[in-house]
Design a protein around this motif. Structure first.
Motif, PDB file in Angstrom:
ATOM      1  N   ILE A   1       0.850  -1.195   0.000  1.00 20.25           N
ATOM      2  CA  ILE A   1       0.000   0.000   0.000  1.00 20.25           C
ATOM      3  C   ILE A   1       0.885   1.244   0.000  1.00 20.25           C
ATOM      4  O   ILE A   1       1.861   1.324   0.758  1.00 20.25           O
ATOM      5  CB  ILE A   1      -0.916  -0.018   1.252  1.00 20.25           C
TER       6      ILE A   1
ATOM      7  N   PHE B   1      -1.400   6.115   2.874  1.00 24.59           N
ATOM      8  CA  PHE B   1      -1.713   5.781   4.270  1.00 24.59           C
ATOM      9  C   PHE B   1      -2.642   6.806   4.893  1.00 24.59           C
ATOM     10  O   PHE B   1      -2.671   7.975   4.490  1.00 24.59           O
ATOM     11  CB  PHE B   1      -0.420   5.726   5.094  1.00 24.59           C
TER      12      PHE B   1
ATOM     13  N   PRO C   1      -4.459   1.903   5.922  1.00 24.69           N
ATOM     14  CA  PRO C   1      -4.531   2.434   4.553  1.00 24.69           C
ATOM     15  C   PRO C   1      -5.421   3.673   4.502  1.00 24.69           C
ATOM     16  O   PRO C   1      -6.325   3.808   5.332  1.00 24.69           O
ATOM     17  CB  PRO C   1      -5.160   1.288   3.762  1.00 24.69           C
TER      18      PRO C   1
END
Ligand code: IYR
Length: 232
Positions: free
Chosen positions: A46, A49, A210
């Motif tokens: 990912i 954030f 995330p």
């Protein structure tokens, strides 16, 4: 006379403990193996954030899990630097982006840039400031004895790679996300984090929640037949 195995024995002068085996029935084993695969298959790298805080105690347990990894002669040749300090995160972002600018503009060949197109990466690394934690894994090439002599560690890359794999697994297990970020060269991390000369930066991992929503490339994992060869 009873046949009870001893709880400990001595080999080469070193104490060995009876291994407390984790055992499952074959059915349970199959179910656990399948479930764990499906759980790990949900893990994705990912790049965006949330700035939501993650408790330090969660990070501490994740690090202790990473440090259960096997290592050459059990030297555990790793140091994990864990950064939540805003000023340090900013310094790391600025230095990483300077290296990345050079990498994207001058070090990468076209083929590499094409291979990365699907990941939509570029020289900008805002996650280095937004994620609540940054973990920098350093490999310890050698150790100093108390008299100042140096002793090389063994299988350092393999050992630290294994520990980082377990770190990533523990991060996913906690319901958090990360990215294996590799600004290169990483010498700036030695300077900013004031690390000794026996340590080299190995991998940088922002850790957190995330961004919501977040999108990941539609990548496919290779099927078993393309990653394995069985010799029955
Ligand atoms: N280190 C750069 C470039 C990069 C390289 C590979 I190979 C990737 O899989 C992803 C990125 C960066 O972090 O952007």
């Amino acid at each position: 006379m009873t046949n009870k195995a001893q709880d400990e024995i001595i080999i080469n002068g070193f104490k060995h403990l009876k291994y407390d085996a984790v055992e499952f029935s074959e059915n349970e084993m199959l179910e656990r193996a399948e479930k764990f695969y499906h759980f790990m298959d949900k893990r994705r790298s990912i790049r965006e954030f949330s700035n939501k805080d993650v408790p330090r105690s969660v990070i501490e347990n994740i690090l202790k899990t990473a440090s259960t990894a096997p290592s050459g002669a059990h030297k555990q040749p790793w140091t994990f630097c864990v950064i939540s300090n805003k000023e340090l995160k900013r310094k790391i972002r600025v230095a990483a982006e300077a290296e990345e600018k050079e990498t994207y503009e001058n070090r990468m060949v076209d083929r590499w840039k094409n291979d990365l197109a699907a990941m939509a990466t570029d020289m900008h690394k805002p996650f280095l400031e937004i994620a609540p934690w940054i973990i920098v894994a350093f490999k310890r090439a050698y150790e100093y004895e108390s008299d100042g002599t140096k002793h090389n560690n063994y299988y350092v890359n393999e050992s630290v790679g294994l520990a980082c794999g377990m770190l990533i697994t523990a991060i996913h297990n906690a319901g958090l996300v990360t990215l294996t970020h590799t600004p290169s060269p990483m010498k700036f991390l030695t300077k900013i984090l004031k690390r000794p000369d026996n340590e080299r930066a190995f991998l940088l991992l922002p850790v957190g929640y995330p961004k919501d929503p977040v999108y990941v490339p539609d990548l496919k994992r290779k099927p078993l037949k393309d990653i394995s060869v069985f010799y029955d």
